[in-house]
Design an enzyme around this catalytic site. Sequence first.
Site, PDB file in Angstrom:
ATOM      1  CB  SER A 240      -0.973  -0.081   1.076  1.00  0.00           C
ATOM      2  OG  SER A 240      -1.875   0.901   1.114  1.00  0.00           O
TER       3      SER A 240
ATOM      4  CG  HIS B 215      -5.776  -1.995  -0.169  1.00  0.00           C
ATOM      5  ND1 HIS B 215      -5.054  -1.872  -1.098  1.00  0.00           N
ATOM      6  CD2 HIS B 215      -5.366  -1.730   1.162  1.00  0.00           C
ATOM      7  CE1 HIS B 215      -3.699  -1.001  -0.712  1.00  0.00           C
ATOM      8  NE2 HIS B 215      -4.037  -0.711   0.732  1.00  0.00           N
TER       9      HIS B 215
END
Length: 700
Positions: free
Chosen positions: A555, A673
Amino acid sequence: MANTPSSAGTAAASSSAVLTVWNYPATRQVDASDTLHGVVVPDPYRWLEDPSVPEVKTWTQQQDEFARQHLAGLPERDAFAARLTELFYYDSISAPVHRKGRYFFWRKSAKLEKSRLLWKQGAFGEEQVLLDPNGWSTDGSVGLKAVKASYDGKLLAYQVSENNSDESTTHLVEVASGRKLPDVIAGTKYANISWRPDGKGFYYTWLPPVGGAVTVANRPGFAELRYHVLGADPARDEVVRPATGDAATFLSGGISHDGKWLIATVSHGWNSTDVYVRDAKKAGAPWQTLVAGTPHNYDVVAWRDAFYVQTNDGAPRFRIFKVRPGHLAREQWQELVPQGEATLESMRIVGGHLALTYLRKAASDVEVRTLEGAVVRKVALPGIGTTDGLTGNPDEDEAYFSFTSFTEPNVIFKTSVKSGATNEWARVSLPVELGDVVAEQVSYPSKDGTLITMFLIHRRDAKRDGTTPTILYGYVGFSVSLTPEFSGARIAWLEKGGMLAIPNLRGGGEYGEEWHKAGMLLQKQNVFDDFIWAAKYLIAEKWTSPRHLGIQGGSNGGLLVGAAMVQAPELFNAVVCAVPLLDMVRYHLFGSGKTWVPEYGSVEDAAQFAAIVAYSPYTNVRQGAKYPALLMDAADSDDRVDPMHARKFIAAVQAASTSNAPAILRVEANSGHGGADMVKSKVERSADTLAFFWSQLAPR
């Protein structure tokens, strides 16, 4: 497609070196660019931004197949998978949430892929399964996200997600019978459900579907704070607080435990908040501004007709104020807990007391105070590690807290807020022997001389001869702190003879808001310098060497390792980059990008553009550079950070690099994610990661 380097087309680069040509799937370039502030920014792989185009789908599938064939052939891959299976499949239980005699908790089983939500009547009642997502889909793609029980314990709201994405739909279930209620609410990606004390309904944040004026990029600006009455049509739910119209903000809110106050918060990124309050017991009562328009953060808890405010206003390491209704002006706030040497991480009201969690040199410290700020006691922790602080109800003495460290799997303790009596309540038991593992903290100077702390985790017999395979891990940004925590994957790496290094870089929250600000916007390069100088420290101290050093991040941490790889490729031999941001010139156009503008900046601002374009990893890939081996890990259903970043960057590196090292793109199926939520998927992904690192970093 071959899963090993091709011999076709190889050519002698010198008398002692052969350039390996990898048969990557063909990738075309296009003549695309952006011109910003007079600067032309080439973008030859812009065509990879749209996943709906058949050519992009085919290319992505081919890249994933190529990566998986390579990973499957790594010699230690199966051994890592076998060990990770032992470490990832285990039995555990979460701390319970108490609601009027009923206890709700998560239970993980070593025999199941997903955790189940259970409940029981009374502390010694029989455990009953309320929600079991293991059977919700044949492929495991449908999962259970957040849950919230009503205060009377009769109902529970829960969020269902496909592919573990952030997007979710909220459902209701009657606890005693297990009967599903007809209430179904879509658009609850950021719901943050808050029940009224009488159980007649709840407040939540709602997002409209994408379409028309609502795009993926601007959708957060359409978020509304709504109230749902049980049994009513969600389409007619009352809008309690309207949308901000600003996609760079988050709108959230809820009602106090006693039902007296509604609180709405507008967050401007992670750097400032506006807070509004309203008397929930007076029909038509107007919203009042508690604080707005300041460059500071405010977290507010309402209890017994007072607002308790945790803020970095005038205190970079945070302090606490008490504010009385009718006396909301800033000059009327009463300071309860002044700023100290440690960073105040969180504040809760549990058992009629303030329960405060601090960070001291990136490790947890817990303190109990009266509601007037007087110190009652320190909560004894088993050692240097991490806890999420006391959890419980504001009007009940019973509380719980967890503890973990680099060498201690999660332990849960039950405690009395009033007396301090504490007992171990549950712990995770794993087949590990950690007596020979050492976790220490060191400091090193960064490029500008700033001292940075770093955790080193290694076996006691590790030799400082420059040959230890080492993973340097980072995230850093959004005031997120990296603290000691147990990880089965890390243990498997240590057992193999590897080492871990985790620095607390500027941009994180370990040392307060000034530390965070020193690594954001125009100061973002400090983050990359701190990370690169961590590598230089490890090499200078002979813990490892460039040949045996790898870096890992996901991320925002993917941005970190991508920038470090592009800026200092000579320091590393392997990179694992997961669900990353990498094209920083166009990040704001995709996923949740606009909400991160307060952290990264905007290319529309000339000064911020200059800083962004200078470090944007995709933009700065250099033709002919010798880049380290790269494993790019993307998720097919990531609705937070668009996978276009991973696709474009891997294409650029494959075309540019002149090293013999592979650059491969692995795509996780049915995954958001945070990755897929099945244990077997986590085993496979971690096994691929560790085997990739070991193949590049192990002594030969």
